[in-house]
Design a protein around this motif. Structure first.
Motif, PDB file in Angstrom:
ATOM      1  N   TRP A 230       3.183   5.851  -2.734  1.00 23.10           N
ATOM      2  CA  TRP A 230       4.357   6.718  -2.841  1.00 23.10           C
ATOM      3  C   TRP A 230       4.831   6.864  -4.284  1.00 23.10           C
ATOM      4  CZ3 TRP A 230      10.002   5.181  -2.507  1.00 23.10           C
ATOM      5  CH2 TRP A 230      10.817   6.315  -2.425  1.00 23.10           C
ATOM      6  N   THR A 231       4.897   5.750  -5.008  1.00 26.03           N
ATOM      7  CA  THR A 231       5.399   5.783  -6.382  1.00 26.03           C
ATOM      8  C   THR A 231       4.312   6.090  -7.400  1.00 26.03           C
ATOM      9  OG1 THR A 231       5.072   3.403  -6.716  1.00 26.03           O
ATOM     10  CG2 THR A 231       7.185   4.107  -5.794  1.00 26.03           C
ATOM     11  N   GLY A 232       3.041   5.894  -7.027  1.00 30.79           N
ATOM     12  CA  GLY A 232       1.950   6.119  -7.961  1.00 30.79           C
ATOM     13  C   GLY A 232       1.760   4.998  -8.955  1.00 30.79           C
ATOM     14  N   ARG A 233       2.416   3.856  -8.725  1.00 28.30           N
ATOM     15  CA  ARG A 233       2.270   2.730  -9.645  1.00 28.30           C
ATOM     16  C   ARG A 233       2.540   1.427  -8.916  1.00 28.30           C
ATOM     17  NH1 ARG A 233       6.233   2.791 -14.387  1.00 28.30           N
ATOM     18  NH2 ARG A 233       5.467   0.651 -14.506  1.00 28.30           N
ATOM     19  N   GLU A 234       2.126   0.339  -9.556  1.00 32.17           N
ATOM     20  CA  GLU A 234       2.327  -1.002  -9.004  1.00 32.17           C
ATOM     21  C   GLU A 234       3.702  -1.528  -9.412  1.00 32.17           C
ATOM     22  OE1 GLU A 234       0.317  -4.646 -10.753  1.00 32.17           O
ATOM     23  OE2 GLU A 234      -1.002  -4.130  -9.109  1.00 32.17           O
ATOM     24  N   ILE A 235       4.418  -2.113  -8.454  1.00 34.05           N
ATOM     25  CA  ILE A 235       5.752  -2.660  -8.715  1.00 34.05           C
ATOM     26  C   ILE A 235       5.625  -4.175  -8.835  1.00 34.05           C
ATOM     27  CG2 ILE A 235       8.122  -2.829  -7.862  1.00 34.05           C
ATOM     28  CD1 ILE A 235       7.600  -0.250  -6.282  1.00 34.05           C
ATOM     29  N   GLY A 236       5.744  -4.662 -10.082  1.00 35.72           N
ATOM     30  CA  GLY A 236       5.428  -6.054 -10.368  1.00 35.72           C
ATOM     31  C   GLY A 236       6.265  -7.060  -9.604  1.00 35.72           C
ATOM     32  N   TRP A 237       7.577  -6.811  -9.484  1.00 43.49           N
ATOM     33  CA  TRP A 237       8.427  -7.820  -8.845  1.00 43.49           C
ATOM     34  C   TRP A 237       8.104  -7.998  -7.371  1.00 43.49           C
ATOM     35  CZ3 TRP A 237      11.301  -6.210  -4.735  1.00 43.49           C
ATOM     36  CH2 TRP A 237      11.632  -4.854  -4.653  1.00 43.49           C
ATOM     37  N   MET A 238       7.461  -6.993  -6.749  1.00 44.55           N
ATOM     38  CA  MET A 238       7.110  -7.119  -5.338  1.00 44.55           C
ATOM     39  C   MET A 238       6.001  -8.150  -5.137  1.00 44.55           C
ATOM     40  SD  MET A 238       7.438  -3.222  -3.870  1.00 44.55           S
ATOM     41  CE  MET A 238       7.217  -3.793  -2.182  1.00 44.55           C
ATOM     42  N   PHE A 239       5.145  -8.328  -6.135  1.00 45.23           N
ATOM     43  CA  PHE A 239       4.122  -9.371  -6.049  1.00 45.23           C
ATOM     44  C   PHE A 239       4.774 -10.749  -6.040  1.00 45.23           C
ATOM     45  CE2 PHE A 239       1.600  -5.824  -7.312  1.00 45.23           C
ATOM     46  CZ  PHE A 239       0.315  -6.089  -6.882  1.00 45.23           C
ATOM     47  N   ILE A 240       5.736 -10.939  -6.934  1.00 44.15           N
ATOM     48  CA  ILE A 240       6.445 -12.222  -6.978  1.00 44.15           C
ATOM     49  C   ILE A 240       7.179 -12.464  -5.668  1.00 44.15           C
ATOM     50  CG2 ILE A 240       8.152 -13.570  -8.236  1.00 44.15           C
ATOM     51  CD1 ILE A 240       5.632 -12.932  -9.834  1.00 44.15           C
TER      52      ILE A 240
ATOM     53  N   ALA B 111      -1.930  -3.139  -2.911  1.00 39.72           N
ATOM     54  CA  ALA B 111      -1.828  -2.311  -4.111  1.00 39.72           C
ATOM     55  C   ALA B 111      -3.139  -1.583  -4.394  1.00 39.72           C
ATOM     56  CB  ALA B 111      -1.428  -3.169  -5.308  1.00 39.72           C
ATOM     57  N   ILE B 112      -4.267  -2.262  -4.173  1.00 33.93           N
ATOM     58  CA  ILE B 112      -5.564  -1.611  -4.366  1.00 33.93           C
ATOM     59  C   ILE B 112      -5.726  -0.454  -3.391  1.00 33.93           C
ATOM     60  CG2 ILE B 112      -8.056  -1.924  -4.190  1.00 33.93           C
ATOM     61  CD1 ILE B 112      -7.660  -4.776  -5.176  1.00 33.93           C
ATOM     62  N   ALA B 113      -5.335  -0.662  -2.118  1.00 36.12           N
ATOM     63  CA  ALA B 113      -5.431   0.407  -1.130  1.00 36.12           C
ATOM     64  C   ALA B 113      -4.551   1.596  -1.529  1.00 36.12           C
ATOM     65  CB  ALA B 113      -5.030  -0.121   0.249  1.00 36.12           C
ATOM     66  N   GLY B 114      -3.341   1.316  -1.991  1.00 34.27           N
ATOM     67  CA  GLY B 114      -2.462   2.390  -2.423  1.00 34.27           C
ATOM     68  C   GLY B 114      -3.008   3.123  -3.637  1.00 34.27           C
ATOM     69  N   ALA B 115      -3.582   2.375  -4.582  1.00 33.94           N
ATOM     70  CA  ALA B 115      -4.158   2.998  -5.771  1.00 33.94           C
ATOM     71  C   ALA B 115      -5.355   3.868  -5.405  1.00 33.94           C
ATOM     72  CB  ALA B 115      -4.571   1.927  -6.773  1.00 33.94           C
ATOM     73  N   ALA B 116      -6.137   3.437  -4.422  1.00 33.10           N
ATOM     74  CA  ALA B 116      -7.276   4.243  -3.985  1.00 33.10           C
ATOM     75  C   ALA B 116      -6.804   5.600  -3.470  1.00 33.10           C
ATOM     76  CB  ALA B 116      -8.059   3.495  -2.903  1.00 33.10           C
TER      77      ALA B 116
ATOM     78  N   ILE C 176      -6.745  -5.186 -10.881  1.00 35.78           N
ATOM     79  CA  ILE C 176      -5.980  -4.779 -12.054  1.00 35.78           C
ATOM     80  C   ILE C 176      -5.809  -3.261 -12.122  1.00 35.78           C
ATOM     81  CG2 ILE C 176      -7.849  -4.400 -13.725  1.00 35.78           C
ATOM     82  CD1 ILE C 176      -6.229  -6.065 -15.723  1.00 35.78           C
ATOM     83  N   VAL C 177      -6.571  -2.508 -11.328  1.00 35.07           N
ATOM     84  CA  VAL C 177      -6.562  -1.049 -11.417  1.00 35.07           C
ATOM     85  C   VAL C 177      -5.184  -0.445 -11.156  1.00 35.07           C
ATOM     86  CG1 VAL C 177      -7.449   1.054 -10.320  1.00 35.07           C
ATOM     87  CG2 VAL C 177      -9.022  -0.755 -11.021  1.00 35.07           C
ATOM     88  N   PRO C 178      -4.498  -0.799 -10.052  1.00 36.62           N
ATOM     89  CA  PRO C 178      -3.184  -0.175  -9.831  1.00 36.62           C
ATOM     90  C   PRO C 178      -2.175  -0.487 -10.921  1.00 36.62           C
ATOM     91  CG  PRO C 178      -3.597  -1.924  -8.226  1.00 36.62           C
ATOM     92  CD  PRO C 178      -4.884  -1.657  -8.926  1.00 36.62           C
TER      93      PRO C 178
ATOM     94  N   ALA D 115       0.837  -1.206   0.000  1.00 40.37           N
ATOM     95  CA  ALA D 115       0.000   0.000   0.000  1.00 40.37           C
ATOM     96  C   ALA D 115       0.869   1.252   0.000  1.00 40.37           C
ATOM     97  CB  ALA D 115      -0.934  -0.011   1.212  1.00 40.37           C
ATOM     98  N   TRP D 116       1.916   1.252   0.829  1.00 39.26           N
ATOM     99  CA  TRP D 116       2.779   2.431   0.931  1.00 39.26           C
ATOM    100  C   TRP D 116       3.561   2.666  -0.351  1.00 39.26           C
ATOM    101  CZ3 TRP D 116       8.124   3.196   0.896  1.00 39.26           C
ATOM    102  CH2 TRP D 116       8.539   4.472   1.277  1.00 39.26           C
ATOM    103  N   THR D 117       4.141   1.621  -0.919  1.00 34.45           N
ATOM    104  CA  THR D 117       4.938   1.794  -2.127  1.00 34.45           C
ATOM    105  C   THR D 117       4.067   2.213  -3.315  1.00 34.45           C
ATOM    106  OG1 THR D 117       4.769  -0.592  -2.581  1.00 34.45           O
ATOM    107  CG2 THR D 117       6.744   0.190  -1.441  1.00 34.45           C
ATOM    108  N   THR D 118       2.852   1.666  -3.409  1.00 38.62           N
ATOM    109  CA  THR D 118       1.957   2.065  -4.492  1.00 38.62           C
ATOM    110  C   THR D 118       1.537   3.516  -4.341  1.00 38.62           C
ATOM    111  OG1 THR D 118       1.114  -0.203  -4.672  1.00 38.62           O
ATOM    112  CG2 THR D 118      -0.192   1.527  -5.697  1.00 38.62           C
TER     113      THR D 118
END
Length: 392
Positions: A162-172, A337-342, A241-243, A157-160
């Protein structure tokens, strides 16, 4: 794969017609659509056995992509193999695709008019409340009391935000971490059964990477690739999928601005079928009718392959703790990620006291009562028109 015998053997045309109708009238999001399939196909018509349905639901929860579309494709595979899966996928997606096409043409033609701007002024605020509610609901469903899952949620949530985007490798990374924990717990329990007091295991995991997003003009190949990544690497259903899309189409590619992106999410909310059909609207704004086609094919092709390829072997391995552990970690990351995107979208859409009030009202209404998002968005659009008249 041999399907479990069902009570009724429906004609193929009737089976496909059901998914065409569901795609044209199925509002309420992925959970509601999955519920409709269970009620209609398993309980009422008895075209699908309970075993096949639950297997399909479990596979849809494990694989990346939208849950409702995956479940529909799996049931088509059970009924008629690859051909059945393909026809069901087309029937389920086509109605909402055509509706989004019509809305996209209208949006582009009349988007500059005051009444259209007033509509999406209210709708965008309601979408913020809906996304926030989705994040809240997912925390109650996926995190429980696990400190590890809550830590993953907070970091994502914080990284999304802060950066305004989803960081794919963090999911993995989240999935690998929870897989290791699940494997360690299983090994410890096994060791304690055979040698009490001894439970140590060394593990290693091969890193997984995803390619960087393409740059340059929105050629059809670029549009296809961007949305294929969304279909292949985004876990969780619907708004998960939104973020990812926000980071790609707004931050990286610059195809849409913040206002247009919120409108794209709203378009998905007011049409039936899978929520991820929002990609068609984005593709249309980026590259016209062929762009929306490339976007839709891109996002649904990985979903299709992730269902039909493992379907014959899924029952044998679905109860493995490592698989469950990976999905648990990725689901927690998707929720964060959804919380951060919100938060990111709220800073753009909530511009005055009216929009803040509408977002809060949407969240409270969804939390306290079982109300369709369609009614909420319709009400917000009406309020937007009234506020536009008042302010004008």
């Amino acid at each position: 794969m041999d399907a479990q015998p069902t009570t009724e053997r429906a004609p193929l045309w009737a089976f496909y017609a059901y998914f065409l109708r569901l795609g044209a009238t199925g509002f309420g999001g992925p959970i509601a659509l999955a519920g409709f399939m269970q009620r209609d196909l398993v309980e009422t018509r008895r075209w699908i056995s309970p075993e096949d349905y639950t297997d399909g639901l479990a596979l849809a929860q494990l694989a990346p992509g939208p849950l409702a579309a995956q479940l529909a494709i799996y049931l088509g595979f059970v009924r008629a193999g690859w051909a059945g899966a393909t026809i069901v996928a087309v029937c389920f997606v086509l109605p909402s695709f055509l509706m989004v096409w019509a809305l996209s043409v209208t949006y582009v033609r009349f988007g500059g008019l005051p009444w259209m701007q007033a509509l999406f002024y209210g709708i965008g605020a309601a979408v913020i409340g809906i996304i926030t509610r989705a994040a809240y609901k997912l925390t109650t469903l996926t995190l429980g009391r696990s400190r590890l899952l809550w830590a993953i949620f907070v970091v994502m949530a914080w990284t999304t935000a802060w950066t305004g985007r989803e960081i794919g490798w963090m999911f993995i990374l989240a999935g690998v971490l929870t897989t290791l924990v699940a494997t360690w717990r299983m090994a410890r329990e096994e060791a304690l059964r055979h040698a009490p007091g001894l439970g140590l295991i060394a593990l290693s995991a091969a890193p997984t990477t995803a390619g960087a997003a393409g740059t340059g003009a929105p050629a059809l190949a670029t549009v296809f690739w961007v949305f294929a990544k969304a279909g292949a690497f985004v876990f969780g259903s619907g708004l998960a999928i939104v973020p990812f899309l926000y980071g790609e189409v707004v931050q990286s590619q610059g195809w849409l601005n913040d206002r247009q992106f919120l409108d794209a999410v709203a378009i998905a909310m007011i049409t039936p079928g899978p929520v991820v059909i929002t990609v068609a609207f984005i593709g249309y704004l980026a590259a016209g009718p062929w762009g929306m086609t490339a976007a839709a094919v891109g996002v649904f092709l990985p979903v299709y392959l992730f269902v039909v390829l493992p379907a014959p072997y899924f029952r044998k391995y679905r109860s493995q703790p490592q698989i469950k552990g990976f999905v648990t970690g990725v689901s927690a990351a998707a929720t964060g990620a959804i919380a951060g995107a919100a938060w990111v979208l709220a800073t753009r859409a909530l511009v005055d006291v009216w929009t803040i009030a509408m977002a809060i009202a949407a969240f409270v209404i969804l939390t306290r009562w079982k109300v369709s998002e369609l009614w909420l968005i319709g009400g917000a659009a009406l309020v937007g028109l009234l506020v536009g008249q008042f302010r004008g």
